[in-house]
Enzyme design. Structure first.
Site, short mmCIF file in Angstrom:
data_model
loop_
_atom_site.label_atom_id
_atom_site.label_comp_id
_atom_site.label_asym_id
_atom_site.label_seq_id
_atom_site.Cartn_x
_atom_site.Cartn_y
_atom_site.Cartn_z
N TYR A 171 0.81 -1.21 0.00
CA TYR A 171 0.00 0.00 0.00
C TYR A 171 0.85 1.27 0.00
O TYR A 171 0.31 2.37 0.02
CB TYR A 171 -0.88 0.04 1.25
CG TYR A 171 -2.11 -0.81 1.15
CD1 TYR A 171 -2.03 -2.19 1.11
CD2 TYR A 171 -3.37 -0.23 1.09
CE1 TYR A 171 -3.15 -2.98 1.02
CE2 TYR A 171 -4.51 -1.01 1.00
CZ TYR A 171 -4.40 -2.39 0.97
OH TYR A 171 -5.52 -3.16 0.88
N LYS A 229 3.44 -14.24 5.30
CA LYS A 229 3.80 -15.32 4.36
C LYS A 229 5.34 -15.39 4.34
O LYS A 229 5.98 -15.30 3.28
CB LYS A 229 3.21 -14.98 2.99
CG LYS A 229 3.34 -16.05 1.94
CD LYS A 229 2.38 -17.21 2.11
CE LYS A 229 2.62 -18.27 1.05
NZ LYS A 229 1.92 -19.52 1.33
N ASP A 239 -2.08 -18.13 4.37
CA ASP A 239 -2.95 -19.08 3.67
C ASP A 239 -3.57 -20.06 4.66
O ASP A 239 -4.78 -20.30 4.68
CB ASP A 239 -2.20 -19.80 2.54
CG ASP A 239 -0.79 -20.24 2.93
OD1 ASP A 239 -0.31 -19.82 4.00
OD2 ASP A 239 -0.17 -21.01 2.17
N ASP A 282 -5.88 -6.42 5.37
CA ASP A 282 -7.05 -5.97 4.63
C ASP A 282 -7.91 -7.17 4.25
O ASP A 282 -9.13 -7.19 4.46
CB ASP A 282 -6.57 -5.24 3.37
CG ASP A 282 -7.72 -4.61 2.62
OD1 ASP A 282 -8.71 -4.22 3.26
OD2 ASP A 282 -7.64 -4.50 1.39
#
Ligand code: NAD
Length: 362
Positions: free
Chosen positions: A124, A187, A221, A245
């Site tokens: 972002y 991740k 995930d 988000d």
């Protein structure tokens, strides 16, 4: 005590929702002196920008603001006003509670999760170049031509400072609010440098809370799957911007959808309250959408202003309207075309009536 609060109506369905928010908050008895500041696509032609300087000035002065949703054009046009506000005011915490309420249709019950999302870094950051731009070509060269030549490029900055301060907010919140556990989510198995650094920073902060707040790590995930299978295992979650988000919407879905999911953005001195949902432009002017997410954001604002009685009164009245299921908008009815659904204003009025009933019952 009177609190001066900046109110940004937003665009799309924002203004009609924020009219209701103002009326309902006034009915709680909290003394709020609203300062209206316009931003968004509706004011672009008037001020030449969707985020006029006076909006920032008003928030900097009042230190507390509440905002209706603002449209962001996809792919082209102005950058997101929502992202710009967070960056300009260094509102580095995006705080999103997801709580089950009786009467709200959802596959799950008894959910009480807190998402703490980093708000200023990550993909972002707004550092990106179109395919063919000289900067994109430079990065492609720097990569040793491992990147395809016609690629567009977005940069993902994650800092130690930014990661440590968001982790500290999550642990402080957990401690002050009698929570038990903080889960950091990234991740890092793939993005070893950026997401790895986020975990390292969170781990360091976790040491300061050892024995008081439990700490664990999950991959994003796996976390998505775990949350839909066994959400009761989780408590406070802290994440970098993009994962935060996405997981916010997932958790909003666990408790009944965007219509009931509130939020807040915090910096060291400034707080800006807003719902998770966007401007739902297709419903603009139809008096149709659910004001509850913005009203629950207003409840968070009242708590922040230490107007605890007003905040509790507001939440209880919302809960009662949800539980009765009568004066609620289309999204809370069993079917979207249910003819008994009421409009945005009427749902606000029902909440005000419940507050009055509660007062006269005392
Ligand atoms: P959205 O949240 O505006 O709407 C998606 C759908 O969810 C709507 O069509 C509607 O069916 C439902 N919905 C949303 N809010 C609702 C409510 N209060 N009551 C009942 N149903 C509701 O998402 P979108 O269509 O992806 O985004 C529209 C615009 O809003 C985009 O420009 C987006 O960038 C912007 N946006 C702004 C914010 C913000 O201001 N913080 C947040 C998200 C999206």
């Amino acid at each position: 005590m009177t609190h001066r609060v900046t109110l940004i109506p937003g665009d799309g369905t924002g203004p009609e929702i924020m009219d209701v928010v103002r009326k309902v908050v006034d009915a709680t008895g909290a003394q709020i002196d609203w300062e209206i500041a316009e931003a968004g696509s509706d004011v672009l032609s008037k001020y030449g920008t969707p985020l006029p300087e006076q909006v920032l000035q008003s928030i900097r002065k009042n230190k507390v603001a509440i905002k209706g949703p603002i449209t962001t054009p996809i792919g082209t046009g102005f950058r997101s006003v929502n992202v710009a506000l967070r960056k300009e005011l260094d509102l580095y915490v995006c705080f999103r509670p997801c709580k089950s309420y009786a009467g709200v249709r959802s596959r799950f019950q008894n959910i009480d999760l807190i998402i703490v999302r980093e708000n200023t870094e990550d993909l972002y950051a707004g550092i990106e170049w179109s395919s063919g731009a000289p900067e994109a070509n430079q990065v492609i060269q720097l990569s040793g031509n491992k990147i395809r030549k016609d690629s567009a490029i977005s940069i993902k900055p994650i800092s130690k400072t930014g990661s440590a301060r968001i982790a500290r907010f999550a642990f402080d919140y957990a401690l002050k609010n009698h929570r038990k556990k903080v889960t950091a989510v990234t991740k890092a198995n793939i993005m070893k440098c950026t997401d790895g650094l986020f975990f390292d920073a969170a781990r360091e902060v976790a040491k300061e809370y050892k024995g008081k707040i439990e700490y664990e790590e999950r991959l994003i995930d796996n976390m998505c799957m775990q949350l839909v299978q066994k959400p009761e295992l989780y408590d406070v979650m802290v994440l970098p911007n993009l994962y935060g988000d996405i997981l916010s919407d997932l958790c909003a879905g666990l408790v009944g959808g965007l219509g009931v999911a509130p939020g807040a953005n915090f910096g060291d001195e400034i707080a800006l309250f807003e719902a998770i949902h966007g401007s739902a432009p297709k419903y603009t002017g139809l008096n149709k959408v659910n004001p509850s997410a913005c009203l629950l954001s207003a409840k968070l604002m009242l708590d922040y202003l230490k107007e605890f009685e007003a905040a509790q009164k507001l939440e209880e009245a919302i809960q009662t309207v949800f539980a009765k299921g009568k004066d609620v908008t289309y999204d809370m009815k069993p079917f979207p075309n249910d003819p008994t659904a009421v409009g945005t204003r009427e749902m606000g009025d029902a909440i005000i009536r419940e507050m009055k009933v509660a007062v006269s019952a005392k």
